[in-house]
Write a protein that holds these residues in place. Structure first.
Motif, mmCIF file in Angstrom:
data_model
loop_
_atom_site.group_PDB
_atom_site.id
_atom_site.type_symbol
_atom_site.label_atom_id
_atom_site.label_comp_id
_atom_site.label_asym_id
_atom_site.label_seq_id
_atom_site.Cartn_x
_atom_site.Cartn_y
_atom_site.Cartn_z
ATOM 1 N N ALA A 9 8.732 -7.080 7.075
ATOM 2 C CA ALA A 9 9.668 -5.957 7.116
ATOM 3 C C ALA A 9 8.998 -4.664 6.663
ATOM 4 C CB ALA A 9 10.880 -6.270 6.241
ATOM 5 N N LEU A 10 8.200 -4.737 5.600
ATOM 6 C CA LEU A 10 7.528 -3.536 5.091
ATOM 7 C C LEU A 10 6.495 -3.013 6.082
ATOM 8 C CD1 LEU A 10 6.804 -1.466 2.984
ATOM 9 C CD2 LEU A 10 5.441 -3.214 1.787
ATOM 10 N N LEU A 11 5.685 -3.896 6.644
ATOM 11 C CA LEU A 11 4.667 -3.476 7.606
ATOM 12 C C LEU A 11 5.302 -2.860 8.846
ATOM 13 C CD1 LEU A 11 2.354 -6.605 7.278
ATOM 14 C CD2 LEU A 11 1.757 -4.270 6.560
ATOM 15 N N ALA B 199 -4.230 -4.840 4.277
ATOM 16 C CA ALA B 199 -2.967 -4.190 3.896
ATOM 17 C C ALA B 199 -1.811 -5.186 3.964
ATOM 18 C CB ALA B 199 -2.692 -2.996 4.797
ATOM 19 N N SER B 200 -1.879 -6.131 4.907
ATOM 20 C CA SER B 200 -0.813 -7.131 5.003
ATOM 21 C C SER B 200 -0.825 -8.060 3.789
ATOM 22 C CB SER B 200 -0.944 -7.936 6.301
ATOM 23 O OG SER B 200 -1.982 -8.906 6.230
ATOM 24 N N GLU C 152 5.330 5.247 1.198
ATOM 25 C CA GLU C 152 6.331 6.160 1.771
ATOM 26 C C GLU C 152 7.533 5.379 2.307
ATOM 27 O OE1 GLU C 152 6.655 9.681 5.199
ATOM 28 O OE2 GLU C 152 4.764 8.621 4.858
ATOM 29 N N ALA C 153 7.262 4.237 2.935
ATOM 30 C CA ALA C 153 8.357 3.416 3.459
ATOM 31 C C ALA C 153 9.246 2.893 2.341
ATOM 32 C CB ALA C 153 7.789 2.252 4.267
ATOM 33 N N LYS D 59 8.287 -1.331 8.949
ATOM 34 C CA LYS D 59 8.853 -0.034 8.561
ATOM 35 C C LYS D 59 7.769 1.020 8.384
ATOM 36 C CE LYS D 59 12.068 2.073 5.269
ATOM 37 N NZ LYS D 59 12.902 1.863 4.050
ATOM 38 N N ALA D 60 6.574 0.592 7.923
ATOM 39 C CA ALA D 60 5.472 1.531 7.709
ATOM 40 C C ALA D 60 4.728 1.863 8.995
ATOM 41 C CB ALA D 60 4.496 0.953 6.692
ATOM 42 N N GLY D 61 5.116 1.237 10.118
ATOM 43 C CA GLY D 61 4.464 1.510 11.393
ATOM 44 C C GLY D 61 3.156 0.771 11.582
ATOM 45 N N ILE D 62 2.858 -0.181 10.719
ATOM 46 C CA ILE D 62 1.623 -0.977 10.854
ATOM 47 C C ILE D 62 1.873 -2.189 11.729
ATOM 48 C CG2 ILE D 62 -0.117 -2.298 9.574
ATOM 49 C CD1 ILE D 62 0.518 -0.463 7.149
ATOM 50 N N GLY D 63 3.058 -2.753 11.632
ATOM 51 C CA GLY D 63 3.427 -3.895 12.459
ATOM 52 C C GLY D 63 2.979 -5.217 11.877
ATOM 53 N N THR D 64 3.465 -6.297 12.469
ATOM 54 C CA THR D 64 3.157 -7.636 11.971
ATOM 55 C C THR D 64 1.919 -8.254 12.627
ATOM 56 O OG1 THR D 64 4.599 -8.673 13.615
ATOM 57 C CG2 THR D 64 5.603 -8.096 11.491
#
Length: 254
Positions: free
Chosen positions: A194-196, A121-122, A73-74, A198-203
């Motif tokens: 950056a993707l994590l 996921a990372s 979605e991101a 934006k997806a709300g998962i975080g680094t």
């Protein structure tokens, strides 16, 4: 009849012009190296695709799918497909054709609770970075080119350094390959961060996984010097992500 003295004959012989070498013949070794690199690339791509097709299947895991759906979605994608590559080592892989793979060994660590879904996921985000930035295809081209370079260097250095020319050529090619690979890893880490985010998962999962990688891969990262490693050291990767986060925070404040 007068005879020519040996010294005079030698001078006359040495004054004769050298035979002309056509430019195309001078370029022949370079052209052969380029053709060899192209042939190696085609063969490596074919062999890799065949191996992956024979030993992989699409991953079906509801918890991971929820996370990959957030990343899709991101990125405004319909979905993110992930495949399981049936080998034991802990690793992720971005194929030249754009497919994302997790090894069975990595997935088994997740199923055993050693790795969280967010951490896995990372890894997927990282491999997507390799695909998006063109690393997967470029790595195979680089690998083919480095083999050609290794061969050319061995031939040249072997003339001047008999016995050790091949060793020097292999070392130089390995150093170049490691440096290019480390740069790709940093870039894919930045993409994943950056993707994590934006997806709300975080680094957080990305950094916590780095701390586990040495143990999961049996500490191979600490065996060889950094300039010969294909991946940066864990502390350096975490530091690079934290520097990114600091820059992003500064931009947000402004």
């Amino acid at each position: 009849m007068r005879s020519t003295c040996p010294d005079t004959a030698a001078r006359i012989a040495s004054a004769r012009p050298l035979p002309h070498i056509p430019p195309m013949l001078k370029l022949t070794p370079i052209l052969l190296a380029v053709l060899y690199a192209l042939a190696m690339y085609r063969f490596s791509a074919w062999r890799t695709a065949r191996e992956l097709d024979a030993r992989s299947s699409e991953l079906a895991d509801a918890r991971l799918k929820r996370l990959t759906d957030r990343m899709a979605e991101a990125l405004d994608l319909p979905r993110i497909r992930v495949h399981i590559y049936e080998i034991a080592p802990v690793n992720g892989l971005a194929a030249p054709d754009g497919r994302i793979f997790l090894t069975r060994g990595f997935y088994d660590r997740y199923r055993a609770g050693e790795v969280t879904a967010e951490e896995l996921a990372s890894v997927i985000a990282h491999e997507m970075g390799h695909v998006a930035l063109g690393h997967a295809r470029r790595r195979m081209i680089d690998f083919s080119g480095q083999n050609a370079l290794r061969t050319a260097l061995a031939m040249v250095l072997g003339r001047f350094l008999p016995g050790i020319g091949v060793v020097v050529a292999n070392t130089l090619a390995s150093v170049l390959a490691a440096r290019l690979s480390r740069q790709d890893e940093y870039e894919a880490d930045a993409y994943a961060a950056a993707l994590l985010t934006k997806a709300g998962i975080g680094t957080g999962p990305q950094k916590s996984l780095f701390d586990k990688l040495d143990r999961l891969t049996a500490g191979r990262g600490g065996v060889m010097p950094a300039w010969l490693m294909s991946h940066p050291k864990t502390a350096e990767r975490v530091r690079a992500i934290e520097e990114l986060e600091a820059r992003w925070a500064a931009v947000t404040v402004e």
